[in-house]
Design a protein around this motif. Sequence first.
Motif, PDB file in Angstrom:
ATOM      1  N   VAL A  86       0.835  -1.201   0.000  1.00  0.00           N
ATOM      2  CA  VAL A  86       0.000   0.000   0.000  1.00  0.00           C
ATOM      3  C   VAL A  86       0.868   1.248   0.000  1.00  0.00           C
ATOM      4  O   VAL A  86       1.591   1.524   0.971  1.00  0.00           O
ATOM      5  CB  VAL A  86      -0.936   0.023   1.228  1.00  0.00           C
ATOM      6  CG1 VAL A  86      -1.814   1.275   1.191  1.00  0.00           C
ATOM      7  CG2 VAL A  86      -1.784  -1.236   1.295  1.00  0.00           C
ATOM      8  N   LEU A  87       0.789   1.998  -1.082  1.00  0.00           N
ATOM      9  CA  LEU A  87       1.417   3.318  -1.145  1.00  0.00           C
ATOM     10  C   LEU A  87       0.349   4.347  -0.818  1.00  0.00           C
ATOM     11  O   LEU A  87      -0.647   4.483  -1.542  1.00  0.00           O
ATOM     12  CB  LEU A  87       1.992   3.580  -2.544  1.00  0.00           C
ATOM     13  CG  LEU A  87       2.578   4.977  -2.782  1.00  0.00           C
ATOM     14  CD1 LEU A  87       3.770   5.250  -1.859  1.00  0.00           C
ATOM     15  CD2 LEU A  87       2.970   5.157  -4.242  1.00  0.00           C
ATOM     16  N   GLY A  88       0.528   5.042   0.292  1.00  0.00           N
ATOM     17  CA  GLY A  88      -0.447   6.053   0.672  1.00  0.00           C
ATOM     18  C   GLY A  88      -0.466   7.220  -0.285  1.00  0.00           C
ATOM     19  O   GLY A  88       0.350   7.313  -1.208  1.00  0.00           O
ATOM     20  N   ALA A  89      -1.398   8.121  -0.068  1.00  0.00           N
ATOM     21  CA  ALA A  89      -1.547   9.299  -0.928  1.00  0.00           C
ATOM     22  C   ALA A  89      -1.060  10.544  -0.203  1.00  0.00           C
ATOM     23  O   ALA A  89      -1.199  10.664   1.018  1.00  0.00           O
ATOM     24  CB  ALA A  89      -3.005   9.474  -1.331  1.00  0.00           C
ATOM     25  N   ARG A  90      -0.488  11.449  -0.969  1.00  0.00           N
ATOM     26  CA  ARG A  90      -0.152  12.781  -0.473  1.00  0.00           C
ATOM     27  C   ARG A  90      -0.770  13.776  -1.442  1.00  0.00           C
ATOM     28  O   ARG A  90      -0.381  13.849  -2.607  1.00  0.00           O
ATOM     29  CB  ARG A  90       1.359  12.974  -0.367  1.00  0.00           C
ATOM     30  CG  ARG A  90       1.753  14.345   0.199  1.00  0.00           C
ATOM     31  CD  ARG A  90       3.264  14.468   0.389  1.00  0.00           C
ATOM     32  NE  ARG A  90       3.749  13.576   1.422  1.00  0.00           N
ATOM     33  CZ  ARG A  90       3.766  13.860   2.726  1.00  0.00           C
ATOM     34  NH1 ARG A  90       3.312  15.030   3.144  1.00  0.00           N
ATOM     35  NH2 ARG A  90       4.243  12.992   3.581  1.00  0.00           N
ATOM     36  N   GLU A 152       7.591   3.671  -8.350  1.00  0.00           N
ATOM     37  CA  GLU A 152       8.353   2.651  -9.069  1.00  0.00           C
ATOM     38  C   GLU A 152       9.310   1.918  -8.133  1.00  0.00           C
ATOM     39  O   GLU A 152       9.435   0.688  -8.171  1.00  0.00           O
ATOM     40  CB  GLU A 152       9.127   3.295 -10.219  1.00  0.00           C
ATOM     41  CG  GLU A 152       9.858   2.301 -11.097  1.00  0.00           C
ATOM     42  CD  GLU A 152      10.404   2.959 -12.348  1.00  0.00           C
ATOM     43  OE1 GLU A 152      10.012   2.565 -13.457  1.00  0.00           O
ATOM     44  OE2 GLU A 152      11.230   3.893 -12.196  1.00  0.00           O
ATOM     45  N   GLU A 153       9.978   2.659  -7.272  1.00  0.00           N
ATOM     46  CA  GLU A 153      10.914   2.051  -6.334  1.00  0.00           C
ATOM     47  C   GLU A 153      10.180   1.167  -5.323  1.00  0.00           C
ATOM     48  O   GLU A 153      10.638   0.067  -4.997  1.00  0.00           O
ATOM     49  CB  GLU A 153      11.699   3.145  -5.609  1.00  0.00           C
ATOM     50  CG  GLU A 153      12.707   2.604  -4.602  1.00  0.00           C
ATOM     51  CD  GLU A 153      13.498   3.707  -3.922  1.00  0.00           C
ATOM     52  OE1 GLU A 153      14.197   3.402  -2.938  1.00  0.00           O
ATOM     53  OE2 GLU A 153      13.417   4.872  -4.378  1.00  0.00           O
ATOM     54  N   TYR A 154       9.046   1.625  -4.840  1.00  0.00           N
ATOM     55  CA  TYR A 154       8.313   0.891  -3.809  1.00  0.00           C
ATOM     56  C   TYR A 154       7.684  -0.385  -4.368  1.00  0.00           C
ATOM     57  O   TYR A 154       7.795  -1.463  -3.765  1.00  0.00           O
ATOM     58  CB  TYR A 154       7.241   1.795  -3.204  1.00  0.00           C
ATOM     59  CG  TYR A 154       6.410   1.134  -2.128  1.00  0.00           C
ATOM     60  CD1 TYR A 154       7.001   0.567  -1.003  1.00  0.00           C
ATOM     61  CD2 TYR A 154       5.021   1.100  -2.236  1.00  0.00           C
ATOM     62  CE1 TYR A 154       6.225  -0.018   0.000  1.00  0.00           C
ATOM     63  CE2 TYR A 154       4.239   0.518  -1.246  1.00  0.00           C
ATOM     64  CZ  TYR A 154       4.847  -0.035  -0.130  1.00  0.00           C
ATOM     65  OH  TYR A 154       4.076  -0.622   0.845  1.00  0.00           O
ATOM     66  N   PHE A 155       7.034  -0.280  -5.505  1.00  0.00           N
ATOM     67  CA  PHE A 155       6.327  -1.437  -6.054  1.00  0.00           C
ATOM     68  C   PHE A 155       7.239  -2.362  -6.862  1.00  0.00           C
ATOM     69  O   PHE A 155       6.900  -3.519  -7.094  1.00  0.00           O
ATOM     70  CB  PHE A 155       5.158  -0.980  -6.934  1.00  0.00           C
ATOM     71  CG  PHE A 155       4.023  -0.362  -6.172  1.00  0.00           C
ATOM     72  CD1 PHE A 155       3.402  -1.050  -5.141  1.00  0.00           C
ATOM     73  CD2 PHE A 155       3.556   0.912  -6.500  1.00  0.00           C
ATOM     74  CE1 PHE A 155       2.341  -0.480  -4.435  1.00  0.00           C
ATOM     75  CE2 PHE A 155       2.496   1.476  -5.808  1.00  0.00           C
ATOM     76  CZ  PHE A 155       1.896   0.789  -4.770  1.00  0.00           C
ATOM     77  N   GLY A 156       8.383  -1.853  -7.321  1.00  0.00           N
ATOM     78  CA  GLY A 156       9.275  -2.673  -8.118  1.00  0.00           C
ATOM     79  C   GLY A 156       8.696  -3.024  -9.475  1.00  0.00           C
ATOM     80  O   GLY A 156       8.995  -4.085 -10.036  1.00  0.00           O
ATOM     81  N   ARG A 157       7.886  -2.125 -10.019  1.00  0.00           N
ATOM     82  CA  ARG A 157       7.291  -2.305 -11.336  1.00  0.00           C
ATOM     83  C   ARG A 157       7.620  -1.092 -12.194  1.00  0.00           C
ATOM     84  O   ARG A 157       7.766   0.024 -11.669  1.00  0.00           O
ATOM     85  CB  ARG A 157       5.766  -2.451 -11.243  1.00  0.00           C
ATOM     86  CG  ARG A 157       5.286  -3.738 -10.604  1.00  0.00           C
ATOM     87  CD  ARG A 157       3.830  -3.934 -10.918  1.00  0.00           C
ATOM     88  NE  ARG A 157       3.277  -5.160 -10.371  1.00  0.00           N
ATOM     89  CZ  ARG A 157       2.143  -5.708 -10.800  1.00  0.00           C
ATOM     90  NH1 ARG A 157       1.465  -5.123 -11.791  1.00  0.00           N
ATOM     91  NH2 ARG A 157       1.684  -6.820 -10.262  1.00  0.00           N
ATOM     92  N   PRO A 158       7.725  -1.268 -13.519  1.00  0.00           N
ATOM     93  CA  PRO A 158       8.002  -0.110 -14.378  1.00  0.00           C
ATOM     94  C   PRO A 158       6.848   0.881 -14.370  1.00  0.00           C
ATOM     95  O   PRO A 158       5.683   0.490 -14.527  1.00  0.00           O
ATOM     96  CB  PRO A 158       8.200  -0.726 -15.764  1.00  0.00           C
ATOM     97  CG  PRO A 158       7.543  -2.069 -15.704  1.00  0.00           C
ATOM     98  CD  PRO A 158       7.661  -2.530 -14.289  1.00  0.00           C
ATOM     99  N   VAL A 159       7.175   2.131 -14.162  1.00  0.00           N
ATOM    100  CA  VAL A 159       6.185   3.208 -14.151  1.00  0.00           C
ATOM    101  C   VAL A 159       6.368   4.044 -15.414  1.00  0.00           C
ATOM    102  O   VAL A 159       7.480   4.484 -15.723  1.00  0.00           O
ATOM    103  CB  VAL A 159       6.332   4.081 -12.893  1.00  0.00           C
ATOM    104  CG1 VAL A 159       5.483   5.348 -13.007  1.00  0.00           C
ATOM    105  CG2 VAL A 159       5.932   3.286 -11.649  1.00  0.00           C
ATOM    106  N   VAL A 160       5.275   4.246 -16.132  1.00  0.00           N
ATOM    107  CA  VAL A 160       5.275   5.049 -17.358  1.00  0.00           C
ATOM    108  C   VAL A 160       4.620   6.389 -17.040  1.00  0.00           C
ATOM    109  O   VAL A 160       3.420   6.450 -16.750  1.00  0.00           O
ATOM    110  CB  VAL A 160       4.513   4.336 -18.492  1.00  0.00           C
ATOM    111  CG1 VAL A 160       4.478   5.222 -19.739  1.00  0.00           C
ATOM    112  CG2 VAL A 160       5.145   2.988 -18.798  1.00  0.00           C
ATOM    113  N   SER A 161       5.396   7.467 -17.074  1.00  0.00           N
ATOM    114  CA  SER A 161       4.872   8.799 -16.769  1.00  0.00           C
ATOM    115  C   SER A 161       4.174   9.387 -17.991  1.00  0.00           C
ATOM    116  O   SER A 161       4.712   9.357 -19.097  1.00  0.00           O
ATOM    117  CB  SER A 161       6.004   9.727 -16.329  1.00  0.00           C
ATOM    118  OG  SER A 161       6.504   9.354 -15.068  1.00  0.00           O
TER     119      SER A 161
END
Length: 274
Positions: A86-90, A152-161
């Motif tokens: 779970v990545l919280g929101a800011r 990306e660092e937390y989930f370890g999955r590629p993030v496409v911006s």
Amino acid sequence: MPVASRTPRPRRYLMCRPDFFEVTYAINPWMDPVVPVDTGLAVSQWERLHGALVEAGHTVELIDPLPGLPDMVYAANGATVVDGKVLGARFRNEERAAEGAAYLNWFRHNGFTDTLEPRHLNEGEGDLLTTRSYILAGHGFRSTAEGHREAEEYFGRPVVSLELVDPRFYHLDTALAVLDGDEIMYNPGAFSDESRATLERLFPDAILATADDAEAFGLNALSDGRNVFLAETAHALAERLREHGFTPRPINLSELFKGGGSVKCCTLELRTAA
């Protein structure tokens, strides 16, 4: 050529009743404090969405709404959950800042042991949408590129911006929806030229929404792999979905449109580890 049959997959979602929903401030182009809001109607429309998801075989968890947080009904913004993490929101806007802690607290008290309070701006699944191969991440109005790197660092999955350029589509989930695996639908006009080219390259077979359906919140939709719950006024988009083997499930959330959200905004997917 016959359209391949689609298989729905049971999902688990988190939702929040709009008991305190109102529009007393404007932080997106859809919000107008002068326009009256019928909270009772918002609740009854939300209940129909909740019932439709349960009827389709999905599990729906509930977080208690808090007074003074009228936008808490838009649960998708509360966090992003991938592989049980779970990545919280800011939040960018002070009016919604307290929602981040409220949602993260719910996760920590409901069996989610791997949670992260973010350092950088991200507005949950509003701007972080998960496909089979990527996490698609919106920026330009709310979330930031730094927030994308943190995800990306937390989930370890590629993030496409992806850069959003039309303020009416201020969150990625108002401009793009994940349908199944790496199948998506989106509004080309919501993205910068570079980001549109990225989408065309990664998703050449995507369904493209008309301007009318995008403005009707048709892309703020939820799919279980076959059933696609979307705004009932997105007529052309519903027909395109049928052509691709999906089953449109029209939902009337007109009162919640006044806050700038529809079906997807009201639902946060709780993805467990594969």
